[in-house]
Design a protein around this motif. Sequence first.
Motif, PDB file in Angstrom:
ATOM      1  N   LYS A   7      -1.632   4.120   1.137  1.00  0.00           N
ATOM      2  CA  LYS A   7      -3.054   3.891   0.947  1.00  0.00           C
ATOM      3  C   LYS A   7      -3.670   3.636   2.314  1.00  0.00           C
ATOM      4  O   LYS A   7      -2.978   3.240   3.262  1.00  0.00           O
ATOM      5  CB  LYS A   7      -3.277   2.693   0.019  1.00  0.00           C
ATOM      6  N   ASP A  57      -5.345   1.321   3.502  1.00  0.00           N
ATOM      7  CA  ASP A  57      -5.303  -0.046   4.036  1.00  0.00           C
ATOM      8  C   ASP A  57      -3.873  -0.566   4.261  1.00  0.00           C
ATOM      9  O   ASP A  57      -3.672  -1.758   4.475  1.00  0.00           O
ATOM     10  CB  ASP A  57      -6.063  -0.995   3.108  1.00  0.00           C
ATOM     11  N   ARG A 101       3.112   3.971  -1.799  1.00  0.00           N
ATOM     12  CA  ARG A 101       3.412   4.521  -3.122  1.00  0.00           C
ATOM     13  C   ARG A 101       4.754   5.254  -2.966  1.00  0.00           C
ATOM     14  O   ARG A 101       4.800   6.416  -2.558  1.00  0.00           O
ATOM     15  CB  ARG A 101       2.293   5.453  -3.582  1.00  0.00           C
ATOM     16  N   GLY A 157       0.804  -1.222   0.000  1.00  0.00           N
ATOM     17  CA  GLY A 157       0.000   0.000   0.000  1.00  0.00           C
ATOM     18  C   GLY A 157       0.832   1.264   0.000  1.00  0.00           C
ATOM     19  O   GLY A 157       0.290   2.364   0.021  1.00  0.00           O
ATOM     20  N   HIS A 214      -0.585   8.405   6.829  1.00  0.00           N
ATOM     21  CA  HIS A 214      -0.655   8.718   5.402  1.00  0.00           C
ATOM     22  C   HIS A 214       0.693   8.790   4.707  1.00  0.00           C
ATOM     23  O   HIS A 214       0.751   8.806   3.476  1.00  0.00           O
ATOM     24  CB  HIS A 214      -1.435  10.017   5.176  1.00  0.00           C
TER      25      HIS A 214
END
Length: 179
Positions: free
Chosen positions: A126, A128, A28, A26, A81
Amino acid sequence: MILFAALPVDDKLAKDLARMSKGVPGARWRPRDNLHMTLCYFGDVTLDQAEVLDDALARNPLPPVEMTVSGAGHFGKTDIHSIWTRVLPNEQITALRKACRQAAREAGINLEARKYVPHITMAYLKADAPLERIISFEERMARFTAGPQLCDQIILYSSEPKKRGANLYVPQASYPLLG
């Protein structure tokens, strides 16, 4: 136009960070061109403000700084985040940040009042992304140190959102650190 001032990351540090950028589903991971240490986020500014900001940053010569990274952390308490690597604070980085904030005041830019943590964002997450994998990443990064990297310029970047993928960071000006 969205602007921020940052210290660029050299190729060696970027390769070191790329080697560590794994293990969190998850995540990036930031592309090489997006790696930097933000000194000051100016936000959405007018062209007039950008011109005054450019002038103020250009006339404040400061000495080069050394940037060393060590360890990692995350932003977000209940909604994590992003994950980052810590930039060890020093007097030179503090002086650069103060100069950037002063330039913002001269340009009439209202800055966010949030605690400043010198860091390089490595990934946005992400919703999750598993907490245990984030913690595992931070534990692995606790042993990671890279640098020092000599920084001899501040870059004024614009941030341009893309429909897919990471925002495009475009260098708008550079200010040599010579003083």
